[in-house]
Scaffold this motif. Structure first.
Motif, mmCIF file in Angstrom:
data_model
loop_
_atom_site.group_PDB
_atom_site.id
_atom_site.type_symbol
_atom_site.label_atom_id
_atom_site.label_comp_id
_atom_site.label_asym_id
_atom_site.label_seq_id
_atom_site.Cartn_x
_atom_site.Cartn_y
_atom_site.Cartn_z
ATOM 1 N N ALA A 95 0.822 -1.214 0.000
ATOM 2 C CA ALA A 95 0.000 0.000 0.000
ATOM 3 C C ALA A 95 0.861 1.270 0.000
ATOM 4 C CB ALA A 95 -0.927 -0.010 1.207
ATOM 5 N N LYS A 96 1.930 1.266 0.748
ATOM 6 C CA LYS A 96 2.768 2.459 0.902
ATOM 7 C C LYS A 96 3.253 2.974 -0.454
ATOM 8 C CE LYS A 96 7.189 2.944 2.972
ATOM 9 N NZ LYS A 96 7.969 1.916 2.396
ATOM 10 N N GLU A 97 3.600 2.039 -1.322
ATOM 11 C CA GLU A 97 4.131 2.365 -2.635
ATOM 12 C C GLU A 97 3.039 3.013 -3.515
ATOM 13 O OE1 GLU A 97 7.405 1.788 -3.202
ATOM 14 O OE2 GLU A 97 7.182 2.529 -5.267
ATOM 15 N N LYS A 98 1.840 2.477 -3.441
ATOM 16 C CA LYS A 98 0.738 2.998 -4.265
ATOM 17 C C LYS A 98 0.245 4.343 -3.747
ATOM 18 C CE LYS A 98 -1.250 -1.011 -3.766
ATOM 19 N NZ LYS A 98 -2.085 -2.229 -3.812
ATOM 20 N N MET A 99 0.319 4.510 -2.420
ATOM 21 C CA MET A 99 -0.161 5.749 -1.798
ATOM 22 C C MET A 99 0.580 6.991 -2.304
ATOM 23 S SD MET A 99 -2.591 4.924 0.048
ATOM 24 C CE MET A 99 -2.935 3.420 -0.775
ATOM 25 N N LYS A 100 1.783 6.780 -2.826
ATOM 26 C CA LYS A 100 2.554 7.923 -3.356
ATOM 27 C C LYS A 100 1.777 8.655 -4.438
ATOM 28 C CE LYS A 100 7.132 5.776 -2.931
ATOM 29 N NZ LYS A 100 8.128 5.020 -3.726
ATOM 30 N N PHE A 101 0.867 7.916 -5.091
ATOM 31 C CA PHE A 101 0.142 8.498 -6.225
ATOM 32 C C PHE A 101 -1.293 8.856 -5.862
ATOM 33 C CE2 PHE A 101 3.479 5.737 -7.717
ATOM 34 C CZ PHE A 101 4.140 6.557 -8.609
ATOM 35 N N MET A 102 -1.636 8.660 -4.582
ATOM 36 C CA MET A 102 -3.035 8.838 -4.183
ATOM 37 C C MET A 102 -3.458 10.296 -4.314
ATOM 38 S SD MET A 102 -4.671 7.056 -0.927
ATOM 39 C CE MET A 102 -4.262 8.189 0.366
ATOM 40 N N SER A 103 -4.612 10.499 -4.957
ATOM 41 C CA SER A 103 -5.112 11.864 -5.127
ATOM 42 C C SER A 103 -6.583 11.800 -5.502
ATOM 43 C CB SER A 103 -4.327 12.549 -6.249
ATOM 44 O OG SER A 103 -5.002 13.722 -6.662
ATOM 45 N N ASN A 104 -7.375 12.754 -4.970
ATOM 46 C CA ASN A 104 -8.742 12.826 -5.477
ATOM 47 C C ASN A 104 -8.961 14.092 -6.296
ATOM 48 O OD1 ASN A 104 -8.961 14.606 -3.393
ATOM 49 N ND2 ASN A 104 -10.222 13.276 -2.104
ATOM 50 N N ASP A 105 -7.863 14.639 -6.796
ATOM 51 C CA ASP A 105 -7.933 15.798 -7.678
ATOM 52 C C ASP A 105 -8.085 15.304 -9.122
ATOM 53 O OD1 ASP A 105 -7.514 17.991 -9.249
ATOM 54 O OD2 ASP A 105 -5.419 18.304 -8.623
ATOM 55 N N VAL A 106 -9.264 15.470 -9.703
ATOM 56 C CA VAL A 106 -9.491 14.919 -11.047
ATOM 57 C C VAL A 106 -8.630 15.598 -12.116
ATOM 58 C CG1 VAL A 106 -11.869 14.222 -10.488
ATOM 59 C CG2 VAL A 106 -11.471 16.367 -11.723
ATOM 60 N N TYR A 107 -8.033 16.736 -11.781
ATOM 61 C CA TYR A 107 -7.176 17.436 -12.758
ATOM 62 C C TYR A 107 -5.721 16.938 -12.720
ATOM 63 C CZ TYR A 107 -11.109 20.709 -12.826
ATOM 64 O OH TYR A 107 -12.356 21.268 -12.931
ATOM 65 N N ALA A 108 -5.384 16.090 -11.738
ATOM 66 C CA ALA A 108 -3.986 15.643 -11.604
ATOM 67 C C ALA A 108 -3.596 14.735 -12.772
ATOM 68 C CB ALA A 108 -3.820 14.892 -10.279
ATOM 69 N N PRO A 109 -2.406 14.937 -13.351
ATOM 70 C CA PRO A 109 -2.002 14.120 -14.498
ATOM 71 C C PRO A 109 -1.667 12.660 -14.163
ATOM 72 C CG PRO A 109 -0.305 15.734 -14.002
ATOM 73 C CD PRO A 109 -1.446 16.019 -13.071
ATOM 74 N N VAL A 110 -1.403 12.385 -12.899
ATOM 75 C CA VAL A 110 -1.204 10.997 -12.465
ATOM 76 C C VAL A 110 -1.922 10.854 -11.134
ATOM 77 C CG1 VAL A 110 0.458 9.219 -11.761
ATOM 78 C CG2 VAL A 110 1.119 10.894 -13.484
ATOM 79 N N ARG A 111 -2.766 9.857 -10.992
ATOM 80 C CA ARG A 111 -3.391 9.672 -9.683
ATOM 81 C C ARG A 111 -3.886 8.262 -9.472
ATOM 82 N NH1 ARG A 111 -9.046 10.818 -9.009
ATOM 83 N NH2 ARG A 111 -10.101 10.782 -11.018
ATOM 84 N N TYR A 112 -3.769 7.852 -8.218
ATOM 85 C CA TYR A 112 -4.264 6.550 -7.767
ATOM 86 C C TYR A 112 -5.497 6.825 -6.930
ATOM 87 C CZ TYR A 112 -4.334 2.296 -4.864
ATOM 88 O OH TYR A 112 -4.692 1.138 -4.207
ATOM 89 N N SER A 113 -6.527 6.058 -7.161
ATOM 90 C CA SER A 113 -7.723 6.257 -6.353
ATOM 91 C C SER A 113 -8.574 4.991 -6.381
ATOM 92 C CB SER A 113 -8.494 7.472 -6.850
ATOM 93 O OG SER A 113 -9.512 7.822 -5.939
ATOM 94 N N THR A 114 -9.714 5.073 -5.720
ATOM 95 C CA THR A 114 -10.614 3.923 -5.695
ATOM 96 C C THR A 114 -12.000 4.368 -6.140
ATOM 97 O OG1 THR A 114 -11.153 4.367 -3.400
ATOM 98 C CG2 THR A 114 -9.395 2.767 -3.806
ATOM 99 N N SER A 115 -12.850 3.408 -6.392
ATOM 100 C CA SER A 115 -14.245 3.654 -6.742
ATOM 101 C C SER A 115 -14.351 4.367 -8.091
ATOM 102 C CB SER A 115 -14.935 4.418 -5.612
ATOM 103 O OG SER A 115 -16.325 4.463 -5.829
ATOM 104 N N LEU A 116 -15.215 5.397 -8.184
ATOM 105 C CA LEU A 116 -15.469 6.038 -9.469
ATOM 106 C C LEU A 116 -14.610 7.294 -9.601
ATOM 107 C CD1 LEU A 116 -17.259 6.286 -11.989
ATOM 108 C CD2 LEU A 116 -18.963 7.403 -10.574
ATOM 109 N N LYS A 117 -14.885 8.243 -8.727
ATOM 110 C CA LYS A 117 -14.160 9.515 -8.768
ATOM 111 C C LYS A 117 -13.118 9.527 -7.644
ATOM 112 C CE LYS A 117 -16.768 13.105 -7.978
ATOM 113 N NZ LYS A 117 -17.847 14.069 -8.218
ATOM 114 N N ASP A 118 -13.531 9.103 -6.467
ATOM 115 C CA ASP A 118 -12.635 9.054 -5.315
ATOM 116 C C ASP A 118 -13.295 8.225 -4.216
ATOM 117 O OD1 ASP A 118 -14.535 10.734 -3.954
ATOM 118 O OD2 ASP A 118 -13.678 12.408 -5.045
ATOM 119 N N GLY A 119 -12.631 8.108 -3.106
ATOM 120 C CA GLY A 119 -13.163 7.325 -1.987
ATOM 121 C C GLY A 119 -14.363 7.974 -1.326
#
Ligand code: OGA
Ligand code: NI
Length: 348
Positions: A95-119
């Motif tokens: 998880a720690k490795e993936k969390m580096k990319f975690m973001s709920n900003d839909v404008y971010a050029p790279v992001r990790y998230s869950t569900s549809l838009k965000d958690g």
């Protein structure tokens, strides 16, 4: 996010994942036996007569389904497999490795998230995803995961090949509309956007109660999709009210899927339909899908071409850009049936 049921492999489905009937388009039946159109892409590269035939098939598929499958597309199987392997390996990282990319900003050029838009979605979807921009590759690749070590190389190669194919398909689409094959090529080629949605749907203990993604259409011109297992379902509409039935797209190795997105519906002034689709779940296996979304540049407006309108056929859609879609995404709830294309329709 970071702590969702699907990331933790919970052995049950929490209530917030249960999809209420209001999430489904009305009057929709299940029917899994239907044949989805399949197009032999190599024939686009044969002589004029064959090209014209394929373009006819493609036009029919875009009108009837807003969807088709591509065989003999020319991308090597090892490139497809390589991208699926690094995608799966990314989601298997700690998880720690993936969390580096975690973001709920839909404008971010790279992001990790869950569900549809965000958690924070009202209803949760059993999905984990990494989204990243992919064109121009040298502008974005250094922002992509460095782990697994081959991620950039394998995913980068896949993105380049898929992008070339997307330009060819867009040429065939504009040609089929009578606009010529280069109608959009310079706008797609120079500033065009490519967004990769790398999706992971872990096994779900009660696959019938939840969904990986709710019914939606893509905001792209076209989306090219590769999956490791069946799970994509498309809505075959039989009338304008949204009635129709769900068709499970079978998985055949090496076949790529094409979704007509909202911006090709606009481009065709409604002749081609952006396909409504959803991702269903599997009880045993992890499903990976790579959806490559192709559109014009961030602020470039897609509008109905002058060539396609006249007094009897007025424009049916307002112009819009990719950025307009992102603004819509922030304000709206796709799981409640909000669709970008509906905000563009000009009422008559
Ligand atoms: C998407 C999408 C379907 C799938 O990412 O927009 O529709 O099968 N994915 O993962
Ligand atoms: Ni989609």
């Amino acid at each position: 996010m970071g702590n969702s049921a699907q990331e933790r492999s919970l052995p049950y489905v929490p209530d917030c994942y249960v999809v209420p009937p209001s999430c489904e388009p009305r009057d929709v039946l299940n029917s899994n036996s239907e044949i989805v159109p399949t197009i032999d892409i190599s024939r686009l590269r044969s002589g004029d007569v064959e090209r014209r035939e394929v373009i006819q098939e493609l036009s029919l598929a875009c009108q009837q389904f807003g969807f088709f499958q591509m065989v003999n597309h020319g991308i090597n199987q090892s490139i497809l497999d390589g991208a699926l392997v690094v995608a799966k390996a990314f989601f298997e990282l700690p998880a720690k490795e993936k969390m580096k990319f975690m973001s709920n900003d839909v404008y971010a050029p790279v992001r990790y998230s869950t569900s549809l838009k965000d958690g924070l979605d009202k209803i949760q979807f059993w999905r984990i995803f990494l989204k990243h921009y992919a064109h121009p590759l040298d502008r974005w690749i250094h922002l992509w995961p460095q782990n697994p070590p081959q991620y950039r190389e394998k995913m980068g190669k896949f993105c380049e090949e898929i992008r070339k194919l997307s330009l060819e398909i867009m040429g065939a689409i504009t040609e089929s509309l009578g606009l010529g094959k280069d109608y959009l090529s310079s706008r797609m080629d120079e500033n065009g956007m490519q967004v990769m949605a790398v999706n992971c749907y872990p096994p779900c203990p009660e696959p019938a109660t939840a969904l990986g993604l709710p019914p939606h259409s893509d905001y792209s011109c076209i989306t090219i999709l590769l999956q490791n297992l069946a799970g994509l379902e498309i809505l075959h509409s039989t009338d304008h009210s949204g009635a129709g039935h769900w068709v499970l797209v079978p998985e055949v190795k090496g076949v790529l899927k094409v979704h007509i997105g909202d911006h090709v519906e606009v481009l065709s002034n409604g002749l081609y339909k952006s396909v409504v689709h959803k991702a269903s779940l599997n009880e045993e296996k992890t499903r990976i899908s790579l959806a490559s979304l192709h559109s014009l540049g961030m602020d470039e407006k897609m509008s109905v071409p002058n060539q396609l309108v006249n007094d009897e056929n007025p424009p049916r859609y307002r112009e819009s850009s990719f950025n307009d879609f992102l603004d819509f995404l922030v304000k709206s709830d796709i799981s409640q049936g909000d669709r970008f294309i509906d905000t563009l329709r000009i009422k008559d």
